[in-house]
Motif scaffolding. Structure first.
Motif, mmCIF file in Angstrom:
data_model
loop_
_atom_site.group_PDB
_atom_site.id
_atom_site.type_symbol
_atom_site.label_atom_id
_atom_site.label_comp_id
_atom_site.label_asym_id
_atom_site.label_seq_id
_atom_site.Cartn_x
_atom_site.Cartn_y
_atom_site.Cartn_z
ATOM 1 N N TYR A 361 6.783 -3.460 -44.619
ATOM 2 C CA TYR A 361 5.724 -4.162 -45.348
ATOM 3 C C TYR A 361 5.486 -3.526 -46.711
ATOM 4 O O TYR A 361 5.060 -4.195 -47.651
ATOM 5 C CB TYR A 361 4.438 -4.196 -44.517
ATOM 6 C CG TYR A 361 4.445 -5.256 -43.446
ATOM 7 C CD1 TYR A 361 3.721 -6.428 -43.578
ATOM 8 C CD2 TYR A 361 5.206 -5.086 -42.283
ATOM 9 C CE1 TYR A 361 3.733 -7.407 -42.596
ATOM 10 C CE2 TYR A 361 5.232 -6.057 -41.287
ATOM 11 C CZ TYR A 361 4.497 -7.207 -41.452
ATOM 12 O OH TYR A 361 4.521 -8.180 -40.477
ATOM 13 N N GLY A 365 6.532 -7.139 -50.039
ATOM 14 C CA GLY A 365 5.112 -7.441 -50.181
ATOM 15 C C GLY A 365 4.734 -8.861 -49.831
ATOM 16 O O GLY A 365 3.548 -9.179 -49.720
ATOM 17 N N LYS A 366 5.729 -9.737 -49.647
ATOM 18 C CA LYS A 366 5.460 -11.142 -49.320
ATOM 19 C C LYS A 366 6.167 -11.499 -48.021
ATOM 20 O O LYS A 366 7.112 -10.818 -47.612
ATOM 21 C CB LYS A 366 5.953 -12.043 -50.456
ATOM 22 C CG LYS A 366 5.236 -11.814 -51.781
ATOM 23 C CD LYS A 366 5.805 -12.735 -52.870
ATOM 24 C CE LYS A 366 5.096 -12.511 -54.198
ATOM 25 N NZ LYS A 366 5.635 -13.385 -55.271
ATOM 26 N N PRO A 367 5.726 -12.595 -47.370
ATOM 27 C CA PRO A 367 6.416 -13.021 -46.155
ATOM 28 C C PRO A 367 7.920 -13.171 -46.372
ATOM 29 O O PRO A 367 8.370 -13.596 -47.431
ATOM 30 C CB PRO A 367 5.757 -14.370 -45.838
ATOM 31 C CG PRO A 367 4.374 -14.227 -46.401
ATOM 32 C CD PRO A 367 4.544 -13.423 -47.659
ATOM 33 N N ASP A 399 7.337 -15.794 -41.272
ATOM 34 C CA ASP A 399 7.471 -14.442 -41.797
ATOM 35 C C ASP A 399 8.272 -13.609 -40.800
ATOM 36 O O ASP A 399 7.878 -13.454 -39.641
ATOM 37 C CB ASP A 399 6.088 -13.823 -42.011
ATOM 38 C CG ASP A 399 6.145 -12.446 -42.661
ATOM 39 O OD1 ASP A 399 7.251 -12.002 -43.024
ATOM 40 O OD2 ASP A 399 5.077 -11.823 -42.818
ATOM 41 N N TYR A 452 -1.884 -3.562 -44.347
ATOM 42 C CA TYR A 452 -0.997 -4.195 -43.375
ATOM 43 C C TYR A 452 -0.810 -3.321 -42.134
ATOM 44 O O TYR A 452 -0.317 -3.788 -41.108
ATOM 45 C CB TYR A 452 0.364 -4.512 -44.003
ATOM 46 C CG TYR A 452 0.945 -3.412 -44.865
ATOM 47 C CD1 TYR A 452 1.559 -2.289 -44.317
ATOM 48 C CD2 TYR A 452 0.869 -3.501 -46.261
ATOM 49 C CE1 TYR A 452 2.071 -1.282 -45.105
ATOM 50 C CE2 TYR A 452 1.392 -2.488 -47.067
ATOM 51 C CZ TYR A 452 1.997 -1.385 -46.488
ATOM 52 O OH TYR A 452 2.509 -0.386 -47.275
#
Length: 564
Positions: A361, A365-367, A399, A452
């Motif tokens: 994660y 940083g994005k799905p 994701d 996260y």
């Protein structure tokens, strides 16, 4: 910090440490006499603390990128102030204006950093034995931080509670980081040869051998322990002849065994890149040593995504660290355990439940789409990527980071650790114990900038429970967390005293709710059931052949070092 009562001061005044050194009480702290002169520490509720003790000549100027030289200067007749930490080693971040959500920066208000950073700290328990013959075991901690961050003087690694719970003398130490500790420019006499940070750790252990009796410690009963890069350091020291006579057993928390250490060739390629970014010519050590530390730090941080070997992409997660030089690190640690070429010493080793979440994660940083997942599997695993994708068989999702996190946890940490401990047993070292920690901590603020990880058992989540330092920074444990943490102290304390986490020492003092029903923690090879201690809440449980299906897969693929 708790206030020491007058009665406690009187108790301390009446107690004498082992050997010839008395613990003297003064209005402003205890004084211990060492071979270098007297040092004044401080009383705390849990015992006494001595900070900022030098163990090496400062590695500055012409000593930059030189092996450490033992501290050899007396400060007598002055009394050294042991109430302030030495500087942290040079590293990115942790400046005076940076937030420190995880309490792993230097504990002084200015967050001092310097190349002159080779200092250690000693934490002595309150429950000092009223004896002049019994010495306390020593637990020496090597901090984590990717070989780029951290300091033994952070509040996260404050050893006072651990020392008091286990009745051991706890030592925490610094070692050179990043390019300052691990730069390799060549193999010439004046070249940077790397492994200086590891040599610093060895020098700290030599200091323990020569000086820890002054603080009531037993040099013949030293346990080294660490987490992440610190536990990788323990694994390195278990395979290095340089450290063979300096410690007696180890505890390793979350070793990324699958990430290979650089070869000399790879390290020189990285070193040449740093040299260029520092505006020096390859091999020009005079130029490199003339550069301000800030310039070296900036150059070393600029190579964060540099790949020295395109067939070992995992190295981007561990850019700096020990180099396989045939001496300090004779070979890859995985290979040393596979070939039985390691020191036959008892050890405890384990992981947390979701090691990969922090890294995956943090990197993505994005799905993640299925296309990116497939690409990552092929890039990192090459020809064995398709087999891994079939094994984990991810269902359709928006994701795929959870899938990749799961695979990385198994491949890099949990299954590689199982591989190591099985090889140790196969080579005749039976005094080994395996654990997994899977409790999600209750204090969410610590993951402030890595949210996260909230709700997950991320890499490093067991460390606050080992040291119990949240209790020093206005955080609190739940009742179940306190029991779990005290149980960990019970087992680690037993191990430090007796070499067996189950065998109580009459000198280990812990809470009654642990002693009523301590869970037996069998050796890993016992009955061929491969027992694994699960540190968790509401109470620990024993599992057998943990994560067998996935670890059998990775063993079959034989890919812990990423080679075809």
């Amino acid at each position: 910090m708790a206030v020491t009562t007058y009665s406690q001061l009187l108790v301390f005044a009446a107690l004498v440490f082992v050997g010839r050194t008395a613990l003297l009480t003064k209005p402003n702290g205890p004084i211990v006499r060492t071979q270098y002169g007297a040092v004044r520490g401080m009383f705390v509720e849990e015992g006494t603390i001595f900070l900022g003790l030098p163990f090496v000549v400062p590695p500055v100027g012409e000593l930059r990128w030189k092996p450490p030289r033992a501290h050899n200067t007396s400060w007598a007749p002055a009394v050294r102030d042991g109430t302030v930490p030495g500087p942290a080693c040079r590293q990115p971040g942790c400046g005076p204006n940076d937030t420190d959500w995880q309490y792993d920066c230097n504990r002084d208000k200015s967050r001092t950093q310097s190349e002159d950073c080779l200092y250690l700290n000693v934490f002595v328990p309150r429950s000092v034995l009223n004896s002049t013959t019994v010495r306390l075991p020593v637990m020496c901690w090597f901090h984590g931080g990717n070989y780029r961050f951290g300091t033994g003087s952070s509040m996260l690694y404050d050893g006072r509670i651990l020392a008091n719970k286990t009745n051991t003398v706890v030592v925490t130490t610094n070692y050179r980081l990043g390019a300052f500790g691990y730069l390799v420019t060549g193999e010439g006499e004046d070249d940077a040869r790397g492994n200086y940070g590891t040599l610093d750790q060895i020098e700290a252990l030599k200091w323990v051998q020569q000086n820890i009796a002054d603080f009531g410690g037993d040099k013949d009963k030293v346990t080294i322990f660490g987490q992440s890069a610190g536990s990788d350091s323990v694994a390195v020291l278990l395979t290095s002849d340089r450290a063979a006579n300096l410690f007696h057993q180890g505890i390793m928390l979350s070793v990324p065994f699958t990430i290979a250490h650089k070869t000399q060739f790879e390290a020189i390629r990285l070193g040449n890149e740093v040299t260029k970014l520092a505006n020096c010519s390859a091999g020009d050590m005079k130029c490199l040593r003339s550069k301000p530390a800030d310039d070296i730090l900036r150059a070393s941080e600029s190579v964060g995504t540099y790949i020295a070997d395109p067939f070992r992409l995992l190295e981007i997660f561990l850019q700096w660290g020990p180099t396989v030089d045939g001496d300090v690190l004779p070979r890859q640690t995985v290979d040393s355990f596979a070939k039985g070429q390691f020191q036959r010493k008892p050890f405890i080793v384990g992981t947390v439940g979701e090691e990969g979440v922090l890294f995956i994660y943090g990197a993505f940083g994005k799905p993640m789409s299925k296309v990116v997942l497939d690409a990552a599997a092929l890039a990192f695993l090459r020809g064995k990527g398709p087999a891994a994708l079939r094994e984990y068989n991810p269902p359709q999702a928006s994701d795929y980071r959870p899938v990749l996190s799961h695979a990385v946890t198994d491949w890099v940490f949990e299954c590689a650790t199982r591989n190591i401990i099985r090889n140790a047993v196969a080579s005749g070292e039976n005094d080994v114990w395996l654990y997994v920690f899977d409790h999600v901590w209750s204090f969410k603020s610590v993951w402030h900038d890595q949210s996260y990880c909230n709700g997950h058992v991320c890499h490093g989540e067991d460390v606050p429970f080992v040291f119990q330092t949240p209790l020093l920074v206005n955080l609190s444990f739940t009742a179940d967390e306190q029991v779990m943490s005290d149980t960990m102290a019970y087992h680690y304390g037993n191990f430090a005293h007796t070499g067996d986490p189950n065998k109580p020492s009459r000198y280990v003092h812990t809470t009654g709710n642990v002693l009523k029903s301590p869970l037996n923690w069998p050796r890993y090879n016992e009955g061929n059931q491969f027992p694994n201690m699960n540190f968790t809440t509401p109470q620990n449980v024993m599992v057998h052949d943990y994560n067998k299906e996935k670890c059998d897969f990775w063993d079959k693929e034989d890919i812990y070092l990423g080679t075809d």
